[in-house]
Structure formats: structure tokens, C-alpha cells
Design a protein around this motif. Structure first.
Motif, PDB file in Angstrom:
ATOM      1  N   LEU A 140       0.820  -1.220   0.000  1.00  0.00           N
ATOM      2  CA  LEU A 140       0.000   0.000   0.000  1.00  0.00           C
ATOM      3  C   LEU A 140       0.851   1.266   0.000  1.00  0.00           C
ATOM      4  CD1 LEU A 140      -2.697  -1.082   2.615  1.00  0.00           C
ATOM      5  CD2 LEU A 140      -2.851  -1.184   0.120  1.00  0.00           C
ATOM      6  N   GLN A 187       0.182 -10.713   2.617  1.00  0.00           N
ATOM      7  CA  GLN A 187      -0.528  -9.711   3.402  1.00  0.00           C
ATOM      8  C   GLN A 187      -1.958 -10.137   3.697  1.00  0.00           C
ATOM      9  OE1 GLN A 187      -1.949  -6.221   0.743  1.00  0.00           O
ATOM     10  NE2 GLN A 187      -0.149  -7.064  -0.340  1.00  0.00           N
ATOM     11  N   THR A 189      -5.237  -7.646   4.052  1.00  0.00           N
ATOM     12  CA  THR A 189      -5.584  -6.228   3.888  1.00  0.00           C
ATOM     13  C   THR A 189      -7.103  -6.058   3.843  1.00  0.00           C
ATOM     14  OG1 THR A 189      -3.533  -5.695   2.727  1.00  0.00           O
ATOM     15  CG2 THR A 189      -5.397  -4.226   2.372  1.00  0.00           C
ATOM     16  N   ARG A 191     -10.228  -3.353   3.032  1.00  0.00           N
ATOM     17  CA  ARG A 191     -10.616  -2.120   2.352  1.00  0.00           C
ATOM     18  C   ARG A 191     -12.089  -1.825   2.651  1.00  0.00           C
ATOM     19  NH1 ARG A 191      -6.739  -4.331  -1.123  1.00  0.00           N
ATOM     20  NH2 ARG A 191      -5.242  -2.797  -1.948  1.00  0.00           N
ATOM     21  N   ALA A 201      -7.765   1.706   3.147  1.00  0.00           N
ATOM     22  CA  ALA A 201      -7.191   0.357   3.139  1.00  0.00           C
ATOM     23  C   ALA A 201      -6.158   0.260   4.250  1.00  0.00           C
ATOM     24  CB  ALA A 201      -6.547   0.054   1.791  1.00  0.00           C
ATOM     25  N   GLY A 203      -3.523  -2.776   6.078  1.00  0.00           N
ATOM     26  CA  GLY A 203      -3.051  -4.141   5.954  1.00  0.00           C
ATOM     27  C   GLY A 203      -1.876  -4.449   6.853  1.00  0.00           C
ATOM     28  N   THR A 226       2.984  -2.722   9.079  1.00  0.00           N
ATOM     29  CA  THR A 226       1.647  -2.213   8.805  1.00  0.00           C
ATOM     30  C   THR A 226       1.723  -1.170   7.690  1.00  0.00           C
ATOM     31  OG1 THR A 226       1.863  -0.521  10.539  1.00  0.00           O
ATOM     32  CG2 THR A 226       0.861  -2.617  11.155  1.00  0.00           C
ATOM     33  N   GLU A 227       0.777  -1.245   6.773  1.00  0.00           N
ATOM     34  CA  GLU A 227       0.688  -0.266   5.695  1.00  0.00           C
ATOM     35  C   GLU A 227      -0.768   0.148   5.534  1.00  0.00           C
ATOM     36  OE1 GLU A 227       2.584  -1.274   2.058  1.00  0.00           O
ATOM     37  OE2 GLU A 227       4.527  -1.703   2.998  1.00  0.00           O
ATOM     38  N   SER A 228      -0.962   1.342   5.023  1.00  0.00           N
ATOM     39  CA  SER A 228      -2.320   1.859   4.861  1.00  0.00           C
ATOM     40  C   SER A 228      -2.365   2.846   3.707  1.00  0.00           C
ATOM     41  CB  SER A 228      -2.804   2.541   6.152  1.00  0.00           C
ATOM     42  OG  SER A 228      -1.941   3.609   6.495  1.00  0.00           O
TER      43      SER A 228
END
Length: 394
Positions: A140, A187, A189, A191, A201, A203, A226-228
């Protein structure tokens, strides 16, 4: 610390082959439906391209200066994708697998074509609560930065210092001179549904090792990466606006208390405005403890004090079956202040895209790439590239 001279040819080959269907829905304009019955669908899509390329290389050291002709793929390699969908009660189940290749066999092995899989995931969706993705997909952080690159179906930069002029993989587009590449990773994730143009989003990703190895300790990540990403699309004064904000965070530790922990974090952002045939895009990123080229850190465990930032400015105009695009991108990597590491990476490009029909596109592009070393001229480079080719999608 990050040093582009440490990128091995094997690693570069793996990286360049992996760029395929990051923007499948944006690049491909059609798909072939193979099955559609009883609320179950199965379809295929694909992308084929090839360019004649001529690069003029000017690097520190006369042994590198040359003009090199190639027949290669562009920024996106060739791929074949398969999609599945099935409605089960109030749940929409989906899946995607994509397989892509480099068309450039090794000069020493005539059957060395690489085949890679960068998407292999399933989705569970409901209009009321959104979608969950499980499996392998692109990250992301910096995702929309690259998805909305006006030169995605073009060629882009081919740094000779990074081994791209003679390499068997793709070019790098604006990777490393405007944004890092959101590497595919395993991942989970979530959304949200699109809510008046807004979508979020979030994840958890398989973490990457950014800590020093130690003979008396073991590197570890207590929490996943963590990603967003937040995207918002709306209309303003007759223009269609698409904006985004994304980020990544991870901490790596070591069982040896003498080894310092590493925090890797980054943020990406941008906005695209379209009105009629005109499109304007501006994006950027800031990162610490992250490789400025690859969000998986390219296997480097010593990035704790590396700061990087970059931006990409683009404009395009579509008239009839033609689209002209202008692009300028720059990334600054401080290299932890070490000699022969920090540098500015800069790319300028102009491209003409001509649609023969909905599935066939002709492309002509001129690109200028430069590296300006901060402490020494050892990695300085100026490479000018002209590319002309064709893109076939279905």
C-alpha cells in the motif's frame, strides 16, 4: 546504509521482472470472459510490449561511456492474468493470479527467460462492510504513486549504474526518481466500501529484515509491518480529482542488546486532476530506514539512519487518439552521510502515445536520467534514452 553499488545483478533481475500487473486494471482496457454461468465468472487478461531502445551512457570512468541499442520491454513486462469471481449468498468471492516474463533471454543462456508470480490472492467482499484480501499483492505504501504514473505504459529511466542498460528485465520508469517500488508481499488487507468517494485500506504485511545480523544475536520483528492508504475522489469545478495518502511502519529488534533497533517508516501522497483531455499529477514521499528504490529494502539490513524523499510532477494532454505526456521526478537519498553513498536521482521524460484501437498502442519516448553523488563523483551518471515500441492488451 544504502549504496546502489551493492545491488547484485541477481537482485536487480528479480526486481525488474516483478513490475508487471501493478496497474493491470489501468493499463489493460479489455478482458476475455472464459466462463460466466451460475454467478461464477472466470476471465483472462494480458499485456505484451516491446521497444527498440537506444541509450547514450556518460558515467564516471571512460570504460562505461557508450551508446547501446537494445530490443526490450518497457516499464511493465509482459504478463498473463486470470481472474475468478463467485457470488455465494451475500458474499462476493474473488481471486487473481498473474504470471509475467521478461522477453530478454540471457546472452549466455538462450533459454533463460524468467517467469515470476507477483499476484496470487483471494478476496471476500460485501457492499456493506467492504473487502478483505488474503495472499500476495503489491504493498500500500507508494501504491497510488506508481499506479497513476503517466509513463506507466512507456519506458522510463535505465540507470547504467544499477545495471539496467544491459539488464534482461524491465526499465525502472520513475522508480528511484519520484517514488519507491511497492514490492509485492504476503498480506492481509482490509478495504472499506467507497463512501462518497472516500476509501480506506489497512493491511498487515510480512515484515522485512532491516536489522544487523549478529554472531551472538538474532534479528526479529515482534509485530508485522503495517501499511495503509486513504484515497478520495471528487469533482471540483468540472475537474475530476483523485487524491491519496499512504504509509508504512515497522520496527526490527535483535536478541543481542548491543544491536540497535531499526524503525522503518514512510509516507506517500499525491493528487491527480483531470479535465477534458488534460491531466495534471503531483506526488511525493518521505521515508526513513527504507531503501529509496524498493520498499522491501532490497535485502539490506543497515538502513536505520537513511533518509530519503522525492517527488514526481507530470502533465498529459489527450487529443483524438494521441496523448502527450511530460514528466519530471527526483529522489534525494542522504545515504547516512557515508562517502560514496548519498545521491540525487533525477529523471526527465516526454512521451507520445497513439491508440491504433482499444487494444493496440504505439509509444515513442525520450528520457534523461542522472545521478549526482553528494560526497564524490564516483557514482555520477547521465544516461539519455530514446525508445519506440508497441503495447498490446486484452
Amino acid at each position: 546504509m544504502y549504496n546502489n553499488k551493492n545491488l547484485s545483478p541477481r537482485l536487480l533481475a528479480a526486481v525488474t521482472v516483478s513490475l508487471s500487473s501493478l496497474c493491470l486494471s489501468s493499463v489493460a482496457e479489455a478482458e476475455i470472459m472464459l466462463y460466466d454461468k451460475d454467478q461464477t465468472t472466470f476471465s483472462t487478461d494480458g499485456y505484451i510490449n516491446a521497444f527498440y531502445v537506444n541509450s547514450d551512457v556518460d558515467r564516471e570512468g571512460e570504460q562505461y561511456d557508450r551508446r547501446q541499442s537494445r530490443v526490450k520491454m518497457g516499464f511493465l513486462p509482459n504478463y498473463l492474468g486470470f481472474n475468478m469471481g463467485k457470488q455465494v449468498d451475500d458474499l462476493k468471492l474473488g481471486a487473481r493470479a498473474s504470471f509475467w516474463v521478461t522477453i530478454n533471454d540471457s546472452e549466455t543462456n538462450g533459454t533463460d527467460t524468467a517467469i515470476d508470480v507477483r499476484q496470487f490472492y483471494g478476496t471476500v467482499a460485501n457492499p456493506e462492510w467492504g473487502e478483505v484480501l488474503i495472499g500476495k499483492d503489491f504493498g500500500l505504501f507508494a501504491r497510488s504513486n506508481i499506479l497513476l504514473d503517466e509513463l506507466l505504459a512507456g519506458y522510463g529511466q535505465v540507470s547504467d549504474t544499477l545495471g539496467l542498460v544491459d539488464g534482461g528485465g524491465v526499465s525502472f520508469g520513475n522508480i528511484g526518481s519520484g517514488y519507491p517500488y511497492p514490492f509485492p508481499t504476503s498480506q492481509i488487507t482490509y478495504r472499506t466500501p467507497v463512501m462518497d468517494g472516500l476509501r480506506v485500506a489497512v493491511g498487515i504485511m510480512d515484515p522485512v529484515d532491516t536489522n544487523d545480523s549478529s554472531p551472538t544475536g538474532k534479528a526479529y520483528q515482534e509485530n508485522p509491518r503495517t501499511e495503509s492508504e486513504i484515497t478520495y475522489q471528487f469533482d471540483l469545478g468540472g475537474a475530476q480529482i483523485y487524491s491519496w495518502l499512504n504509509g508504512s511502519y515497522q520496527t526490527s529488534d535483535n536478541t543481542d542488546p548491543a544491536v540497535q533497533s531499526v524503525t522503518s517508516k514512510g509516507v506517500g501522497y499525491g493528487v491527480q486532476a483531470k479535465m477534458g483531455g488534460l491531466s495534471l499529477t503531483g506526488s511525493g514521499f518521505q521515508a526513513k530506514g527504507i531503501n529509496p528504490f524498493f520498499t522491501n529494502n532490497a535485502g539490506e539490513p543497515t538502513l536505520r539512519n537513511v533518509d530519503s524523499d522525492g517527488y514526481l510532477l507530470q502533465g498529459s494532454y489527450k487529443f483524438g487518439k494521441n496523448r502527450v505526456a511530460l514528466s519530471y521526478g527526483k529522489t534525494k537519498d542522504d545515504g547516512n552521510g557515508a562517502v560514496d553513498s548519498g545521491a540525487d536521482y533525477e529523471t526527465r521524460g516526454v512521451a507520445l502515445f497513439h491508440d491504433i484501437n482499444d487494444n493496440l498502442k504505439l509509444v515513442a519516448e525520450y528520457n534523461q536520467f542522472s545521478i549526482d553523488g553528494h560526497e564524490t563523483s564516483a557514482q555520477d551518471e547521465d544516461t539519455d534514452t530514446f525508445a519506440v515500441g508497441a503495447v498490446l492488451t486484452w
